[in-house]
Design a protein around this motif. Sequence first.
Motif, PDB file in Angstrom:
ATOM      1  N   ASN B  18     -60.933 -47.349   8.724  1.00 45.27           N
ATOM      2  CA  ASN B  18     -59.696 -47.649   9.460  1.00 45.27           C
ATOM      3  C   ASN B  18     -58.510 -47.940   8.539  1.00 45.27           C
ATOM      4  O   ASN B  18     -57.721 -48.851   8.791  1.00 45.27           O
ATOM      5  N   ASP B  20     -55.089 -47.858   7.521  1.00 37.84           N
ATOM      6  CA  ASP B  20     -53.932 -47.488   8.330  1.00 37.84           C
ATOM      7  C   ASP B  20     -52.754 -47.087   7.453  1.00 37.84           C
ATOM      8  O   ASP B  20     -52.737 -47.373   6.255  1.00 37.84           O
ATOM      9  N   ASP B  22     -49.852 -48.223   7.277  1.00 41.91           N
ATOM     10  CA  ASP B  22     -49.103 -49.331   6.673  1.00 41.91           C
ATOM     11  C   ASP B  22     -49.706 -49.704   5.315  1.00 41.91           C
ATOM     12  O   ASP B  22     -49.017 -50.249   4.463  1.00 41.91           O
ATOM     13  N   GLN B  23     -51.002 -49.448   5.122  1.00 40.99           N
ATOM     14  CA  GLN B  23     -51.614 -49.706   3.813  1.00 40.99           C
ATOM     15  C   GLN B  23     -51.350 -48.539   2.869  1.00 40.99           C
ATOM     16  O   GLN B  23     -51.118 -48.736   1.684  1.00 40.99           O
ATOM     17  N   CYS B  79     -54.930 -44.000  10.343  1.00 34.46           N
ATOM     18  CA  CYS B  79     -54.554 -44.396  11.708  1.00 34.46           C
ATOM     19  C   CYS B  79     -53.237 -45.167  11.668  1.00 34.46           C
ATOM     20  O   CYS B  79     -52.798 -45.618  10.616  1.00 34.46           O
ATOM     21  N   GLY B  80     -52.616 -45.329  12.827  1.00 37.35           N
ATOM     22  CA  GLY B  80     -51.370 -46.070  12.900  1.00 37.35           C
ATOM     23  C   GLY B  80     -50.193 -45.144  13.091  1.00 37.35           C
ATOM     24  O   GLY B  80     -50.217 -44.294  13.974  1.00 37.35           O
TER      25      GLY B  80
END
Lengths: 468, 215
Positions: B18, B20, B22-23, B79-80
């Motif tokens: 997972n 995302d 933002d990471q 994801c995201g």
Amino acid sequence: MAKTLFQKIWDRHVAKELADGTVLLYIDRHLIHEVTSAQAFEGLRLAGRPVRRPELTVATMDHNVPTEAKERKNIADAISRAQIEMLEKNCKDFGVTLYGLDSERQGIVHIIGPELGLTLPGTTIVCGDSHTSTHGAFGTLAFGIGTSEVEHVLATQTLRQTKPGTFRVDFMGRLRPGVTAKDMILKLIGTIGTSGGTGSVLEYTGEAVRALSMEERMTVCNMSIEGGARAGMIAPDDTTFDYVSRGERPFAPRGAALDQAIAYWKTLPSDPDAAFDRTITIDVDKLAPQVTWGTNPGMVMDVTERVPEPGSVPGYSRVDVEKALDYMGLTPGTPLTDVPVNVVFIGSCTNGRIEDLRRAAMVMSGRQVAKGVQVLVVPGSESVRKQAEAENLDKIFKAAGCEWRFAGCSMCLGMNPDQLKNQQRSASTSNRNFEGRQGKGGRTHLVSPEMAAAAAIAGHFVDFREWK
Amino acid sequence: MTPFVKEHGIVVPLDRANVDTDQIIPKQFLKSIRRTGFGETLFFDWKRRADGTLDPEFPLNQAHFKDAIIMVVRNNFGCGSSREHAVWAVVQAGFRVVIAPTRVLDGNRVPAFADIFASNSVKNGLLTIELPETEVDRIFDAITATPGMKATVDLTLQTITLHGAKDETIRFEIDSIRKDHLLRGLDDIALTLEHATQITSFEAKHDTQLRAQPA
Ligand code: SF4
């Protein structure tokens, strides 16, 4: 053949079937904002291509914009300012309508689309932003795209698409007082996981959905992407037609055109015997307010529960849970209602509409924010802000000790001055609790506006249903 | 776009599910109006410790993975948000391939990559490979045994050859549309504009329901 809502809209927008099995899907509305459009316009310039249908593209600025009056006039961060000025220039050069910082109708792209009447049943809408799924609340096929696709839509008004699957989410029963649309969607994501909807378009059905207002439907559809889905949709009905007919919506049909449109919109709902690839049923009768405890929206539980033990959460490995709890600074076994908050954020494209602010204000009215808690109330658009001020909601918030701001994405993603500090804990009405989303080291708990407001007053999470 | 045919290089492991967007690229780097300069921003926060210095534990910081061009990760990567900047960061940091497992959890298939990330990848010549979880475990194990191990990814043959203690080859599936696009490095817009006449005739009969142009 019996068709779903999705299938009906899809079929009407296939401009061409391509040899490789994909289609060119025609796009009726293209919404753009400052963060994901600059490189697309750069691409057009390099290739010497015009925007094919500039009147079908509408722009606003939301992610980067400061929400404090004095900063809006003079954006301190030079890079943010450059991005905003770039959007102004691109809109001017290519003939795109812009609702900029000087506009009375500026706001978060997914809030202003419906307000302006751009979001209409039976249309296709795309935007370089994953929460474009919001617009599906109108019975619209709406989804987020990347910047290369933004450029593709600007140049061709179409997208190359493979047909997604269909996934019906049936919400049975009736929401109890204090339980909201936000809790419904969080519950769904907790059930199917953050990738449970991948490759699908969700259609939300059932009596609990029919009973929702347009604002609440938008909250549900908004977070479809958090379940991994391409899009989320709700069949249009009288609630929808009423919303489109009301208010000042410059792009919406009026008079005879509106009657004609409604007659068409009534043909859109899924046929009774239409087949879906998957179906899930969720009973909302006993649904409790939801609070996320981890670092993605699927890590969520009832407010009455305790922080989980690693190894006890279905769908997540022990390590996933350990890492999440470590980041969140939580100890297994702690009741969620014992978890204190430092910051409360009420706003975003999930819960920054007028109804959300009204409900939060009702909780705050005559009460005081707990000592040491900072509360930001950020209307999703300038129209929402003016409406709220006309209803004196701003006075209620300010009297309670909240900060009342101008419209923007604000602390939903901390790309502007509104950010959590390291290890600050927030109760937030937004949609993502990823690590660092609201600011580096910040710890986000996603909740409904009522739950956020109640946490602000109590200084920790509370079960809003027991709120006296 | 650079075509993807065959690539050979170091494989770096990132054992997290997972991951995302933002990471992959924290939002402070989304303000650029250029398409370049994102390589340094990849996993910006994960690469650093609280005091801002580089974290020697983070795989991408380790000497034997320095020149990696293939990344192996866990399910639901990317994801995201829809930000294509995430793909630009991966590509500009030197990666040509990301490998992730498709998991089956409680009877449901948990995908290797999030939808928008995967579709953004094709448009930037980044090959995303989905494998069964056991095969991905094998790659992680091979890297543990031989850190700095190289692999060859051949898109035409749909194979990954791990050059660990001994060579082993894994076959992968890929949808034919995606494969064709990557192999030929196609420009989608130019391809679509070949159908401009059909788009025009579609527009002539299609109602976009746009009723007004506000002043
Ligand atoms: S409010 Fe948050 S989720 Fe919505 S568009 Fe803005 S940044 Fe994205």
